[in-house]
Design an enzyme around this catalytic site. Structure first.
Site, PDB file in Angstrom:
ATOM      1  N   LYS A 192       0.864  -1.180   0.000  1.00  0.00           N
ATOM      2  CA  LYS A 192       0.000   0.000   0.000  1.00  0.00           C
ATOM      3  C   LYS A 192       0.910   1.243   0.000  1.00  0.00           C
ATOM      4  O   LYS A 192       1.456   1.643   1.028  1.00  0.00           O
ATOM      5  CB  LYS A 192      -0.917   0.022   1.230  1.00  0.00           C
ATOM      6  CG  LYS A 192      -1.946   1.136   1.132  1.00  0.00           C
ATOM      7  CD  LYS A 192      -1.972   1.870   2.428  1.00  0.00           C
ATOM      8  CE  LYS A 192      -2.152   3.301   2.517  1.00  0.00           C
ATOM      9  NZ  LYS A 192      -1.909   4.225   1.486  1.00  0.00           N
ATOM     10  N   GLU A 268       8.892   1.140  11.339  1.00  0.00           N
ATOM     11  CA  GLU A 268      10.014   2.090  11.252  1.00  0.00           C
ATOM     12  C   GLU A 268       9.369   3.468  11.232  1.00  0.00           C
ATOM     13  O   GLU A 268       8.684   3.826  10.276  1.00  0.00           O
ATOM     14  CB  GLU A 268      10.824   1.805   9.989  1.00  0.00           C
ATOM     15  CG  GLU A 268      12.203   2.431  10.035  1.00  0.00           C
ATOM     16  CD  GLU A 268      12.240   3.801   9.410  1.00  0.00           C
ATOM     17  OE1 GLU A 268      12.116   4.788  10.183  1.00  0.00           O
ATOM     18  OE2 GLU A 268      12.374   3.902   8.192  1.00  0.00           O
ATOM     19  N   CYS A 303      13.247  10.398   7.850  1.00  0.00           N
ATOM     20  CA  CYS A 303      13.183  10.012   9.261  1.00  0.00           C
ATOM     21  C   CYS A 303      14.550  10.076   9.931  1.00  0.00           C
ATOM     22  O   CYS A 303      14.643  10.241  11.138  1.00  0.00           O
ATOM     23  CB  CYS A 303      12.587   8.623   9.399  1.00  0.00           C
ATOM     24  SG  CYS A 303      13.545   7.397   8.540  1.00  0.00           S
ATOM     25  N   GLU A 398       8.986  16.077  15.539  1.00  0.00           N
ATOM     26  CA  GLU A 398       9.546  15.817  14.220  1.00  0.00           C
ATOM     27  C   GLU A 398       9.004  16.860  13.233  1.00  0.00           C
ATOM     28  O   GLU A 398       7.790  17.045  13.134  1.00  0.00           O
ATOM     29  CB  GLU A 398       9.149  14.410  13.761  1.00  0.00           C
ATOM     30  CG  GLU A 398       9.765  14.037  12.433  1.00  0.00           C
ATOM     31  CD  GLU A 398       9.474  12.597  12.031  1.00  0.00           C
ATOM     32  OE1 GLU A 398       8.306  12.181  12.085  1.00  0.00           O
ATOM     33  OE2 GLU A 398      10.436  11.891  11.661  1.00  0.00           O
TER      34      GLU A 398
HETATM   35  N1  LIG Z   1       9.736   7.472   7.488  1.00  0.00           N
HETATM   36  C1  LIG Z   1       9.132   8.180   8.367  1.00  0.00           C
HETATM   37  O1  LIG Z   1       9.502   8.157   9.474  1.00  0.00           O
HETATM   38  C2  LIG Z   1       7.973   9.001   7.965  1.00  0.00           C
HETATM   39  C3  LIG Z   1       7.428   9.878   8.875  1.00  0.00           C
HETATM   40  N2  LIG Z   1       6.402  10.636   8.506  1.00  0.00           N
HETATM   41  C4  LIG Z   1       5.918  11.586   9.525  1.00  0.00           C
HETATM   42  O2  LIG Z   1       4.521  11.520   9.574  1.00  0.00           O
HETATM   43  C5  LIG Z   1       3.958  12.785   9.360  1.00  0.00           C
HETATM   44  C6  LIG Z   1       2.633  12.622   8.667  1.00  0.00           C
HETATM   45  O3  LIG Z   1       2.808  12.051   7.385  1.00  0.00           O
HETATM   46  P1  LIG Z   1       1.739  11.010   6.857  1.00  0.00           P
HETATM   47  O4  LIG Z   1       1.845  10.829   5.412  1.00  0.00           O
HETATM   48  O5  LIG Z   1       0.402  11.427   7.378  1.00  0.00           O
HETATM   49  O6  LIG Z   1       2.276   9.679   7.556  1.00  0.00           O
HETATM   50  P2  LIG Z   1       1.487   8.383   7.944  1.00  0.00           P
HETATM   51  O7  LIG Z   1       2.255   7.642   8.944  1.00  0.00           O
HETATM   52  O8  LIG Z   1       0.084   8.721   8.307  1.00  0.00           O
HETATM   53  O9  LIG Z   1       1.448   7.563   6.564  1.00  0.00           O
HETATM   54  C7  LIG Z   1       2.287   6.467   6.266  1.00  0.00           C
HETATM   55  C8  LIG Z   1       1.470   5.372   5.591  1.00  0.00           C
HETATM   56  O10 LIG Z   1       0.439   4.934   6.495  1.00  0.00           O
HETATM   57  C9  LIG Z   1      -0.838   5.029   5.851  1.00  0.00           C
HETATM   58  N3  LIG Z   1      -1.853   5.372   6.835  1.00  0.00           N
HETATM   59  C10 LIG Z   1      -2.193   6.603   7.254  1.00  0.00           C
HETATM   60  N4  LIG Z   1      -3.186   6.529   8.167  1.00  0.00           N
HETATM   61  C11 LIG Z   1      -3.473   5.222   8.333  1.00  0.00           C
HETATM   62  C12 LIG Z   1      -4.386   4.509   9.138  1.00  0.00           C
HETATM   63  N5  LIG Z   1      -5.239   5.128   9.956  1.00  0.00           N
HETATM   64  N6  LIG Z   1      -4.401   3.164   9.072  1.00  0.00           N
HETATM   65  C13 LIG Z   1      -3.549   2.525   8.250  1.00  0.00           C
HETATM   66  N7  LIG Z   1      -2.674   3.139   7.443  1.00  0.00           N
HETATM   67  C14 LIG Z   1      -2.611   4.477   7.488  1.00  0.00           C
HETATM   68  C15 LIG Z   1      -0.646   6.122   4.824  1.00  0.00           C
HETATM   69  O11 LIG Z   1      -1.638   6.071   3.823  1.00  0.00           O
HETATM   70  C16 LIG Z   1       0.753   5.839   4.327  1.00  0.00           C
HETATM   71  O12 LIG Z   1       0.750   4.796   3.388  1.00  0.00           O
HETATM   72  C17 LIG Z   1       5.009  13.544   8.582  1.00  0.00           C
HETATM   73  O13 LIG Z   1       4.884  14.910   8.732  1.00  0.00           O
HETATM   74  C18 LIG Z   1       6.264  13.019   9.198  1.00  0.00           C
HETATM   75  O14 LIG Z   1       6.534  13.700  10.397  1.00  0.00           O
HETATM   76  C19 LIG Z   1       5.841  10.552   7.277  1.00  0.00           C
HETATM   77  C20 LIG Z   1       6.336   9.701   6.330  1.00  0.00           C
HETATM   78  C21 LIG Z   1       7.487   8.880   6.602  1.00  0.00           C
HETATM   79  N1  BAL Z   2      15.574   7.537   5.205  1.00  0.00           N
HETATM   80  C1  BAL Z   2      14.959   6.307   4.941  1.00  0.00           C
HETATM   81  C2  BAL Z   2      13.873   5.975   5.889  1.00  0.00           C
HETATM   82  C3  BAL Z   2      12.795   6.993   5.959  1.00  0.00           C
HETATM   83  O1  BAL Z   2      13.019   8.180   5.864  1.00  0.00           O
HETATM   84  O2  BAL Z   2      11.666   6.597   6.114  1.00  0.00           O
END
Ligand SMILES: NC(=O)C1=CN([C@@H]2O[C@H](COP(=O)(O)OP(=O)(O)OC[C@H]3O[C@@H](n4cnc5c(N)ncnc54)[C@H](O)[C@@H]3O)[C@@H](O)[C@H]2O)C=CC1
Ligand code: BAL
Length: 505
Positions: A192, A268, A303, A398
């Protein structure tokens, strides 16, 4: 091979791209059962790129059923390791053949600079797939030393149907970090992608099919977190979820698992990563270069981004002036121009979130050393904010954008306390000329990855993941990631005398 092209060449590729729009289930592109779609836009221009299938629980059910059939009949998992390895290596070759197309698609969909997509995201994606493919036929199961009366074997078996729920910041690479080890282990996957960045995942699924990965093994279900992510998390026939994204959504997957079938969950999540710079650091130019790279690579939408500079007070001014000099090399603008190191943020929503930190900086009257402004479109200047204390939101939360906070310390204990003053524990960097201090800090900072006199995420051989609220259940990358996607089975065989047929004896 992965050298950047010119802006004109990238724009020509962009003008001729064919964008995938449907989910990919059981070896074919399919619209959502409901017929609904959502719009994906280019965040750099606001232009609509495509209407993508907005799937829901009924599509998830269908994909899981197909993935389960594929797993049970063994069309992938029961292939010889050498055959699975050959197919994944073929996928790596096809990714290489399509490297320019993938780099441009990734850039258009996410706002990332095409230069980074071409020189980092695409080659690292290919390398990850290749590394896990190469691992398949080099793993041995164990026969344990349990004495003469029994034979005890410990064997790895693929965990089953795996939901891979992905973020938008490294769409291709996070896909590879999950599917590389999952497919190598023999699992079937339901991917997804984040709604913001669906295109390259769909294209990779198509290329995986071309490479010979059997139908039903690699499925992509497109749509929102609520409509697709949640049904995957709650599904009774999904054996594992591998997630990268925010900590609040990670927590939800733990609840989904508890409320359904206790599926295995590997998370992660976010970070609030410190760079600790001691006054005995040997080369302040190198420190400045690494800190700038850590803070602003991928617009800080990372991240592992360096988001807190924790510097000994005696060298702060000198370091900031060198950081300012390096920042001049980091131009912000059109992601399709390979001269630019920073592109647009991924969406207007995310831009608003990052901008709210700049608004706080203004209302708290914190000194802005560099940057601090938004630019027309979803762009934010790389920004360094001085005088940040642990009480500030900028120190705690963050940002996931190009904003670096600066906090000073007087002695090593204070530095360590500041570095660990966070609920997160993903990465940290330490800069010092003293081996003893480097070892003390790298052992006592509570984070999954500590880099000394450099910034980075290690290579394919090293695990990546976090302590505290940055991670749960396992690591991405390396042989440890492979283990996530396997169950360990013990087979204990009685070979004692009493089991031997008397007539043979
Ligand atoms: N690698 C990392 O650590 C990441 C951290 N973030 C952080 O998260 C914040 C918000 O970004 P989002 O895109 O909203 O991240 P998110 O954690 O909500 O989204 C990541 C994935 O989870 C899915 N998702 C979202 N809500 C869900 C739910 N209720 N149940 C199941 N799946 C769900 C999303 O569609 C996406 O595929 C960013 O501002 C950033 O701080 C965002 C992306 C990557
Ligand atoms: N930098 C790779 C991992 C992440 O940002 O989600």
């Amino acid at each position: 091979m992965h050298e950047p092209l010119t802006a004109a060449e990238y724009k020509a590729i962009a003008a001729n791209l064919e964008l995938p729009t449907n989910a990919f289930i059981d070896g074919a592109f399919r619209p959502a059962k409901s017929g609904k779609t959502f719009t994906t836009t280019n965040p750099a221009t606001g232009e609509v790129l495509a209407e993508i299938a907005a799937c829901d629980a009924s599509d998830v059910d269908y994909a899981v059923a197909k993935a389960r059939d594929a797993f049970e009949d063994g069309r992938w998992r029961l292939q010889s390791p050498a055959d699975r390895k050959a197919t994944l290596l073929k996928l790596a070759k096809l990714l290489e053949r399509n490297r320019h197309e993938l780099a441009v698609m990734e850039s258009l969909d996410s706002g990332k600079p095409v230069r980074e997509c071409q020189t980092v995201d695409v080659p690292d994606t290919i390398h990850t797939i290749r590394w896990h493919a190469e691992l398949i036929d080099k793993l041995y199961d164990n026969t344990n030393n349990v004495g003469a009366n029994a034979l005890a074997m410990v064997v790895r078996e693929p965990v089953g149907v795996v939901g891979c729920v992905l973020p938008w910041n490294f769409p291709l690479l996070m896909l590879a970090w999950k599917i590389g080890p999952a497919l190598a282990a023999g699992c079937s996957v339901i991917v997804k992608p984040a709604q913001e960045t669906t295109l390259t995942t769909l294209r990779v699924a198509e290329l995986a099919h071309e490479a010979g990965i059997p139908a039903g093994v690699f499925n992509v279900v497109t749509g929102s977190g609520r409509d697709v992510g949640e049904p995957i998390g709650l599904h009774m026939d999904v054996d594992m979820v591998a997630f990268t994204g925010s900590t609040p959504t990670g927590r939800r997957f733990l609840r989904y698992a508890a409320d359904s079938n206790l599926k295995k969950v590997v998370l992660e999540c976010g970070g609030k990563n410190p760079a600790v710079v001691l006054e005995d650091a040997e080369d302040l130019d190198l420190v400045a270069e690494q800190v700038v790279n850590g803070a602003f690579w991928n617009m800080g939408e990372n991240c592992s981004a360096t988001s807190r500079l924790i510097v000994q007070a005696s060298i702060k001014d000198e370091l900031l002036s060198r950081i300012g000099a390096y920042m001049r090399e980091w131009k912000t603008g059109d992601p399709l121009d390979p001269e630019n190191r920073l592109g647009a943020l991924v969406s207007k929503n995310h831009f608003d979130k990052v901008k709210s930190f700049l608004d706080d900086v203004k209302s708290e009257e914190l000194p802005v050393a560099f940057g601090g402004e938004t630019l027309k479109g979803a762009y934010i200047e790389p920004t360094v904010v001085d005088g940040v204390t642990p009480a500030s939101r900028l120190f705690k939360e963050e940002v996931f954008g190009p904003i670096l906070s600066v906090t000073t310390f007087e002695n090593l204990d204070e530095a360590l306390a500041l570095a660990n003053d966070t609920n997160y524990g993903l990465t940290a960097s330490v800069y010092t000329g003293s081996l003893r201090k480097a070892i003390k800090l790298s052992r006592e900072i509570r984070a999954g990855l500590v880099t000394v006199n450099c910034f980075g995420e290690g290579d394919a051989t090293t695990p990546f993941g976090g302590y505290k609220e940055s991670g749960f259940g396992g690591r991405d990358k390396s042989i440890f990631a492979h283990d996530n996607y396997c169950e360990l089975k013990t087979i204990w065989i009685d070979v004692s005398d009493r089991s031997v047929d008397e007539t043979i004896r």
